[in-house]
Design a protein around this motif. Structure first.
Motif, short mmCIF file in Angstrom:
data_model
loop_
_atom_site.label_atom_id
_atom_site.label_comp_id
_atom_site.label_asym_id
_atom_site.label_seq_id
_atom_site.Cartn_x
_atom_site.Cartn_y
_atom_site.Cartn_z
N ARG A 118 -1.13 4.57 -1.92
CA ARG A 118 -0.98 5.96 -1.47
C ARG A 118 -1.99 6.17 -0.36
NH1 ARG A 118 1.50 10.01 -4.15
NH2 ARG A 118 -0.14 11.49 -3.52
N ASN A 132 -0.11 13.99 6.39
CA ASN A 132 1.05 13.42 5.70
C ASN A 132 0.54 12.42 4.65
OD1 ASN A 132 3.61 12.66 5.00
ND2 ASN A 132 3.82 11.18 6.67
N THR A 134 1.68 9.45 2.00
CA THR A 134 2.79 8.53 1.71
C THR A 134 2.42 7.67 0.50
OG1 THR A 134 1.88 6.86 3.20
CG2 THR A 134 3.47 8.41 4.12
N GLN A 136 3.74 4.03 -1.72
CA GLN A 136 4.57 2.82 -1.70
C GLN A 136 4.24 1.96 -2.91
OE1 GLN A 136 4.28 0.52 1.88
NE2 GLN A 136 5.57 -1.14 1.13
N ASN A 378 9.13 4.40 -2.65
CA ASN A 378 8.02 5.32 -2.39
C ASN A 378 7.64 6.14 -3.61
OD1 ASN A 378 10.21 6.95 -2.56
ND2 ASN A 378 10.04 7.81 -0.50
#
Length: 528
Positions: A118, A132, A134, A136, A378
């Protein structure tokens, strides 16, 4: 002028390209025997009663070779407790583990991996001007850098490790055979030392009696002071020898305990040891005679001396503790190849030959594969949903272009190592041939030497009896008696030494023939 090459990478590469794979190691061929075709003594072997013919399958197991039950138990204890043999057994376990490491290189190493990540991107680094975050997640199963063994590098390394394991196993057999022979030899030496001490004490007893009689004769004016001093020196010499053999017996017992790995119970020692340990100690017989000295039991009194024998008694040797192998005159030299030390040298040679193939493979391209399959998402909850599968396949080929002669030097090292192993293998065979020939040459004359030594002892005993009688009658001086005593004592000690040599020769013959030719060590899993 072109320099000839024994190995051309281009030619080998073309040949391997036409096949699914190849082995670049030279074909192994055992060198011819560097010894005559048959093992024989230059002297004819006399017939020996009770000898056991050498079986076609080689000498018998040591349990059948050792005929004394006490000695057989001592050898069993040595095989269980000896530290040198324990080290050799542990070396086999180490070689087996090392072989397993090399064996694993023939197969891909498959690993499973899971990862999660993250990250937050700063506002200034995004196009929308907002931060942002994200996520994974991934799970993969695959292998990396698995070598396709087109040119046999891994295969030859595997063969080298296998031959090293077999060499170590043969070394363990060699250590065990040597241990059995050393324990038997130490047990027999202990018996001989006990008999030497027995003889020294018996000699001291007879010389002490002679000293007492000479002293009484001197007190009566029948003998001179010179004769008394000569008798005293003879008794003191025997006392020194008896004390020295007490120390030698203790050292021999310590040597046997070291080989066995623990103290040997008295019940398992030769019978002669118990005899000398329960007999009168040397200190009880020490000290010069004085006028107050009482005559020994059975020797009478000064007025009426009892008959005495000036000849010290020599105890009879015990029955042979081992069997005697009858080796025929036409034994082929190829039987030497079954000795564990020769077999170990051959395995070293085979391993060095295989290592040349690994060195040659370094001249050719190597192909490795890396592959994986898995899934990624994700969100952790969507990790195993449809459409999220991943895979990767990355073959790699490496072709050596320039290494400043490294590969050529490594190949030369392997070839020299192989040539050295050939010389060591041939030397092992030559050494084995000489040891067998020496043992047979020794055996050829032992019977005659024992008979001659027995006759010599009888003759010197008679000489001492006659010299002592002539001295008592006044026909000769005491020097003749002293000379006869020394000659008899040396002949009796030599007889004990020769009897020990005969027993040890039996053991040596069994050892140099390689002992039992069966191999109790199983090969490692996957070995051929």
């Amino acid at each position: 002028m072109t320099r000839p090459h024994s190995f051309t990478p281009v030619t080998a590469a073309l040949a391997c390209a036409l096949a699914a794979g190849c082995n670049l190691a030279p074909r192994y061929e055992a060198p011819p025997l560097p010894v005559p075709d048959t093992v024989a003594s230059p002297l004819p072997q006399p017939p020996t009663a009770g000898a056991v013919a050498l079986p076609d399958g080689g000498p018998m197991a040591w349990q059948d070779f050792v005929q004394d039950a006490r000695l057989r138990t001592v050898v069993e204890q040595a095989l269980a407790n000896n530290r040198d043999l324990r080290v050799a057994v542990l070396a086999i376990d180490k070689a087996r583990a090392q072989y397993g490491v090399v064996q694993a290189d023939r197969f891909p190493t498959v690993n499973a991996a899971g990862a999660g990540n993250r990250s937050r991107t700063a506002d200034d680094l995004t196009a929308a001007g907002r931060s942002n975050t994200t996520s994974q997640y991934s799970a993969t199963l695959g292998f990396s850098s698995y070598e396709i063994d087109f040119f046999g590098r891994v295969r030859n390394l595997h063969d080298t490790a296998l031959q090293e394991f077999l060499r170590v196993a043969e070394n363990r057999r060699s250590v065990q055979l040597s241990l059995v022979a050393e324990v038997i030899g130490a047990w027999l030496t202990l018996d001989a030392d006990a008999r030497r001490l027995q003889l020294a004490r018996e000699t001291l007893r007879t010389r002490q009696q002679a000293l007492e009689l000479t002293q009484r004769s001197h007190e009566l004016g029948a003998s001179s002071g010179l004769v008394l001093a000569q008798a005293q020196s003879a008794a003191d010499t025997a006392r020194v020898d008896a004390a020295a053999f007490v120390s030698q017996l203790a050292r021999s017992r310590n040597a046997l305990a070291l080989l066995v790995g623990s103290p040997v119970p008295p019940a398992l020692l030769p019978a002669s040891v118990a005899t000398v340990e329960t007999a009168m100690p040397v200190t009880a017989m020490a000290g010069p005679a004085t006028p107050a000295t009482q005559p020994a039991p059975g020797t009478g009194t000064a007025d009426s001396p009892a008959p005495r024998s000036p000849v010290p008694a020599l105890a009879e040797p015990a029955a042979p503790a081992t069997a005697l192998l009858a080796v025929p005159a036409d034994v082929p030299s190829s039987v030497l190849l079954r000795r564990p030390d020769v077999r170990a040298a051959e395995h070293a040679l085979q391993g060095a030959t295989a290592n040349i193939g690994a060195a040659r493979a370094a001249f050719f391209p190597s192909i490795t594969l890396t592959a994986s399959v898995g899934t990624a998402s994700n969100a952790l909850t969507g990790l195993f949903e449809g459409g999220n599968g991943t895979w990767a396949f990355a073959p790699q080929i490496r072709l050596p272009i320039f290494d400043a002669g490294r590969n050529q030097a490594n190949l030369r090292v392997s070839e020299v190592t192989r040539d050295t192993a050939v010389a060591q293998y041939e030397k092992a065979i030559q050494t084995a041939f000489r040891e067998v020939s020496d043992a047979l040459a020794e055996r050829a004359t032992l019977t005659e030497r024992l008979q001659a030594q027995g006759s010599l002892v009888q003759a010197t005993q008679r000489t001492l009896q006659l010299s002592d009688a002539r001295f008592r009658l006044g026909a000769d001086n005491y020097l003749a008696v002293l000379d006869a005593q020394r000659t008899l004592y040396a002949a009796q000690q030599a007889q004990i030494t020769l009897q020990l040599a005969e027993q040890v020769n039996r053991v040596t013959l069994y050892k140099v023939l390689g002992g039992a030719w069966t191999d109790p060590t199983p090969p490692p899993a996957g070995g051929s």
